[in-house]
Design an enzyme around this catalytic site. Structure first.
Site, PDB file in Angstrom:
ATOM      1  N   GLY A 161       0.820  -1.201   0.000  1.00  0.00           N
ATOM      2  CA  GLY A 161       0.000   0.000   0.000  1.00  0.00           C
ATOM      3  C   GLY A 161       0.858   1.257   0.000  1.00  0.00           C
ATOM      4  O   GLY A 161       1.988   1.255  -0.483  1.00  0.00           O
ATOM      5  N   CYS A 162       0.341   2.328   0.563  1.00  0.00           N
ATOM      6  CA  CYS A 162       1.034   3.612   0.574  1.00  0.00           C
ATOM      7  C   CYS A 162       2.368   3.516   1.308  1.00  0.00           C
ATOM      8  O   CYS A 162       2.426   3.063   2.448  1.00  0.00           O
ATOM      9  CB  CYS A 162       0.156   4.665   1.242  1.00  0.00           C
ATOM     10  SG  CYS A 162       0.967   6.264   1.450  1.00  0.00           S
TER      11      CYS A 162
END
Length: 219
Positions: free
Chosen positions: A51-52
């Site tokens: 993810g981020c």
């Protein structure tokens, strides 16, 4: 007619964001021999996408035995990726981190436990509110021993959770360092709306789950 147009837009959006994973050049990356990053000054390096990268960087930096975490891009077939290019989903890369750690203090196997324990391991093509191939989960190996560790932990997790683990397993090829403004983003921007609503809650969930792994100033 409006429904048809909406359907076409959605189809184009997802095909754009997922074409990296069906690109023949991407398959070459997946099938390549892993590149080993040598230990330097007693420090090893490991690479993860989950993810981020703002979130993942903060999680690994809280761990005892980790010296530094760098945000960047990995897993794709495009040279010199940027944040803007990566966000199109066409570079093959995912937002990733380089974890610089002391293998005498923390093992690669434990870093893998941190990886799976700090995400939703069944979420495909993203984490939390972030969706697209650039946010997909990839775990990188540099040799057969690391690959075996990853595969055994995935098999155990799938049995425990009774679900398919979404993380892709790639041979490590190259890590591209992200733009300077992404580095230590969570620490430098504690009041950023995304940091307050997504990154910090994710970090706190991880800390509650693995208190024994935390640096003293992160407990």
């Amino acid at each position: 007619m409006k429904k048809l147009i909406t359907l076409l837009i959605i189809t184009l959006f997802f095909s754009c964001h997922n074409q990296a994973q069906v690109n023949p050049k991407q398959q070459e990356v997946i099938n390549a021999d892993p590149i080993v990053v040598p230990i330097e000054n007693g420090k090893a390096r490991a690479y993860f996408a989950s993810g981020c990268f703002w979130c993942v960087e903060a999680i690994y930096e809280s761990i005892n035995g980790v010296d530094e975490v760098i945000s960047g891009y990995a897993g794709g077939f495009t040279k010199n990726p940027t944040y803007e290019k990566s966000n199109t989903g066409r570079t093959g890369h995912a937002e990733a981190v380089e974890v610089i750690y002391n293998p005498e203090v923390i093992s690669f196997a434990t870093l893998v436990d941190v990886y799976f324990g700090s995400q939703n391991p069944s979420q495909v093509n993203g984490q939390g509110p972030d969706h697209g191939s650039q946010y997909r989960s990839i775990i990188f190996f540099q040799n057969d021993e690391q690959k075996k560790i990853i595969e055994e932990k995935i098999a155990l997790l799938e049995k425990q959770l009774n679900t398919k683990i979404a993380a892709e397993v790639y041979p490590f090829q190259k890590f591209w360092v992200a733009e300077a403004y992404h580095q230590n983003f969570e620490k430098r921007n504690p009041n950023h709306p995304y940091i307050k609503s997504v990154s910090i809650p994710r970090l706190n969930r991880f800390k509650a789950k693995f208190p024994e792994l935390l640096k003293k100033d992160n407990k």
